[in-house]
Enzyme design. Structure first.
Site, short mmCIF file in Angstrom:
data_model
loop_
_atom_site.label_atom_id
_atom_site.label_comp_id
_atom_site.label_asym_id
_atom_site.label_seq_id
_atom_site.Cartn_x
_atom_site.Cartn_y
_atom_site.Cartn_z
N HIS A 49 -28.90 -8.07 -57.25
CA HIS A 49 -28.87 -7.15 -55.98
C HIS A 49 -27.90 -7.36 -55.06
O HIS A 49 -27.33 -6.64 -54.17
CB HIS A 49 -30.21 -7.12 -55.23
N ASP A 79 -33.31 -10.56 -61.34
CA ASP A 79 -32.29 -10.75 -60.14
C ASP A 79 -31.34 -11.80 -60.15
O ASP A 79 -31.20 -12.70 -59.28
CB ASP A 79 -33.29 -10.83 -58.93
N SER A 158 -29.39 -14.40 -49.71
CA SER A 158 -29.79 -14.01 -51.00
C SER A 158 -28.50 -14.51 -51.95
O SER A 158 -27.45 -14.51 -51.85
CB SER A 158 -29.94 -12.58 -51.03
#
Length: 303
Positions: A49, A79, A158
């Site tokens: 992402h 992911d 992230s």
């Protein structure tokens, strides 16, 4: 108390010193995040992402060095994404095994939250075995064995590293689920396989059976005979899918897939990679008190 705090501080600072040089901030045309060097040939690991549909970007390391990168491949259903630097990078971080973590264990998150490079936060493993639902087009999957931690995570974390007290990267920080709650995709045998596939092929092909189920205990006599306590109760069979064509029915209790015991959806999911597409896969179910063997031929999962 002072001695305990000193020991804790030393542990966190040692991990920070060990891991931070291997973590980069990644800047893309739209958005940013973090990434971890995991191979000495310049491959970096981040979240799918984070890269989205971008094909290139710029990585900046804690020492100020910058290097452009190309996106080798991304897998939204785990992911995870792999990048390849077009220049020199620091050496690879050491990867660990998240399957060896225990609740309460110290973990350290290193990333670039809110654009602040080399930021370190520490906490403990709050829970293990969590499942994180993800979607790609019409395809849905759960990321299994997600690590839950109370180490503070913010936008930009992230793709960064979650490390254990030995400085081994055991997870890739993937989401901020709520106040005081962070999640990380584990580094284990399953995700290493995904990472290796992304490096070589640039994508991950998955097989599809078309069955939805919930964990359920086996009857006592069956459990005693098989040595297995639970299976997967079929709740729904997708019409026209591989499971439907094989004759699986709602109410069946799946015991094994590919001769491997399953007790939840993840047990099946772990086997549904490219090599079983188009191959007859033996499935043993308990139906009306009798053991029944069927053969399903998984199709390729298309988003």
């Amino acid at each position: 108390m002072d001695d305990a705090m000193d020991a804790y501080s030393r542990a966190v600072s040692t991990v920070a010193k060990t891991v931070t040089p291997h973590v980069a901030g990644v800047q893309l045309a739209r958005g940013s995040g973090s990434a971890v060097v995991f191979a000495d040939d310049g491959h970096l690991l981040t979240n799918a992402h984070v890269v989205g549909d971008h094909r290139q970007g710029l990585a900046t390391f804690a020492d100020g060095s910058e290097v452009p990168f190309d996106v080798v491949g991304a897998d939204p259903l785990s992911d995870l994404a792999v990048l390849r630097a077009r220049g020199e990078t620091p050496p690879a971080a050491r990867l660990g095994d998240a399957d060896e973590l225990v609740v309460g264990q110290l973990v350290v998150a290193v990333g670039n939250p809110l654009g602040f490079s080399g930021t370190v936060t520490a906490g403990v493993v709050s829970a293990l075995g969590r499942a994180l639902p993800v979607r790609q087009g019409r395809a849905t999957r759960v990321i299994e064995d997600v690590i839950q931690t109370d180490a503070a995570l913010n936008p930009g974390n992230s793709g960064g590293a979650l490390a254990d007290s030995a400085g081994r990267v055991v997870g890739v920080n993937t989401a901020v689920a709520g106040f005081g709650l962070g999640l990380a995709v584990p580094i284990n045998a399953t995700t290493r396989r995904i990472i290796d596939t992304l490096v070589v092929e640039g994508r991950v092909r998955r097989a599809y059976l078309g069955v939805v189920g919930v964990p359920a205990p086996l009857p006592d006599d069956v459990a005693e005979r098989t040595g297995q306590d639970a299976g997967l109760r079929v709740h729904e069979v997708v019409p026209g899918g591989p499971a439907d064509r094989a004759g699986l029915k709602k109410g069946d209790l799946v015991l094994t897939v590919g001769r491997t015991r399953v007790s939840d959806a993840q047990g099946i999911q772990r086997q549904l990679f490219a090599e079983v597409i188009g191959t007859a896969l033996p499935i043993t179910v308990l139906r009306n008190g009798a053991m029944v063997d069927v053969y399903a031929t998984p199709a390729e999962l298309v988003g």
